[in-house]
Design a protein around this motif. Sequence first.
Motif: not given
Length: 573
Positions: A128-142
């Motif tokens: 969620s923090i990675a997604f908030f920082l604008g990363r794509p969902w697949e990168e957020c999962l990794v």
Amino acid sequence: MHGELVFDCIKKIPLVAAGAADISPLFGLLTLVLLLAVFVSLVLVRLKQSLLVGYFLCGILIANSGIPQWLGIESQQSAVAGFAELGIVLLMFTLGIEFSVRELRHLWRLALFGGGLQVSITALLAGSIAFFLGRPWEECLVIGVVFALSSTAVSLKSFQEMGFSNSRGAKLALAIALFQDILVIGLFLVLPSLLGASSGNIAGNIAVALGKGLAFLIGAALLGRYGINPLLHAVAKTRSRELFTLTIIGISAGVAFAGGALELSLALGAFAAGMIVSESIYRHRIMTDILPFKDLFLTLFFVSVGLMIEVRQVVEYAGIILLGTALVFVVKFLTVFGIARLLRLPLRPALLAGASLSSIGEFSLVLIQKADHIRPFDPWLEQMILICTALGMALIPGSMVATGPLHAWLEKHGWFRTKRVTPKGLNPVESIKGLADHAIICGYGPVGQALHESLINCGIPCLIIDLNADTVCQLKKNGHLVLFGDVTHPEALALAKVRDARMIAFTFPSFQSTRIAIPLVLQENPEIVMMARAKFSSEALELTLMGARVIHDEQESAHAMVAQAKCAYEQVV
């Protein structure tokens, strides 16, 4: 400017110039790594810190000191890449050996619930923090999974050093680690499809990758049962240590290569190779033979990770890195602690489990490296993960020790006093891991059989070490605790828990083997009772001086023969 001048001057030194010309970069870097690792490890041992942290420090020192260039090592990155690849393969092979289907059967409920809950909560927060920082969902999962994984190598070793390896907290940590191991293997399979390395529909590619991986693992298991196990049995009968070790390394390399050739990665192939032999009677023998190689390549792997840490970026993002490390440590500690209390563990085991799994793990490093090769991540994020891992591993031993005073303080102030019942699956099972105050019987000939039967009838727990594969198979089938191993190897004695044993009996008449084994036993357990056999008076005297209670075969035979002769004449009279 001054640095370049010093560099040019040093390169003019004949010895260094000759080294740059005649010594390969791989050998030069390997020499530097090993020597520096020895000195740094000695310091950390005195400070009672994890050696893995020392290997990180070695890599950082080498990468940022310019020493490789002074020695004429220009192609540092290619040498490091070779180190890392070898380290990953052997790391995954060891994971495959230590991955016990029997343990999974016993702990699967805890692994599924505890591990699933821990990974889900931690991965969701990090993702969620990675997604908030604008990363794509697949990168957020990794990224979420990378932060969810824990260092089982450091945590389980810390449990052993504290004497809690069979405690309820250790069992929960092991269950969560098993779930994380399975998750890592699955993610290795789908990583190329997930990050867009494969063309086409992502869901379809993931399904195909999982199918290929499952088929490969099933095929490897069948190969192990009907091909490799008979091969190991034939090799074991030769009683050649060199041939056995060569066979194991050949098998692991062959299966790992097959995994890579099928585009399933060398890591999965190495894991499958380890899993093939994990449930065989040769598992402990393989561990004793492979441990020296494992330690060497793990050292190289963690040093190679340290070589990738750039001090400039660490200084630039020091605040974020320190905040991230503290946040990861606290969140993972509270998550595992909460799961442990939810499973009704007492306070101290729950605190130990939380502290042991609070850092990022070694497989997080493997995963982020693989992901970075497919789709490059932001440099600051990669540096943050590397530093968080190193700092977290350094904090684990101390934080586990600190749970003692914390437990006393919480109890004193009335926190968590409710009595809790330990759920089924966390109580220690009868296994080698749970042995204490036991007898170790080395050799299972007529003397060993008689001793074993007598001790079992008295209710004394026994563990047998033997090199006869047929004997080991039969004993295992009959439900006895047995190791296929050589007592002259310290690793075999460690696996037999000689440190916790009351007695060890060398029931074979081999003087040389007994003489080699006794110092190894005394090094681990000076108070243990040792029994040995000897054929000749000189051998009996030497073994007695070494601390063993010796049964002199010739003397005992003479006494028995004299007694029988007297009986014969008394009957005549």
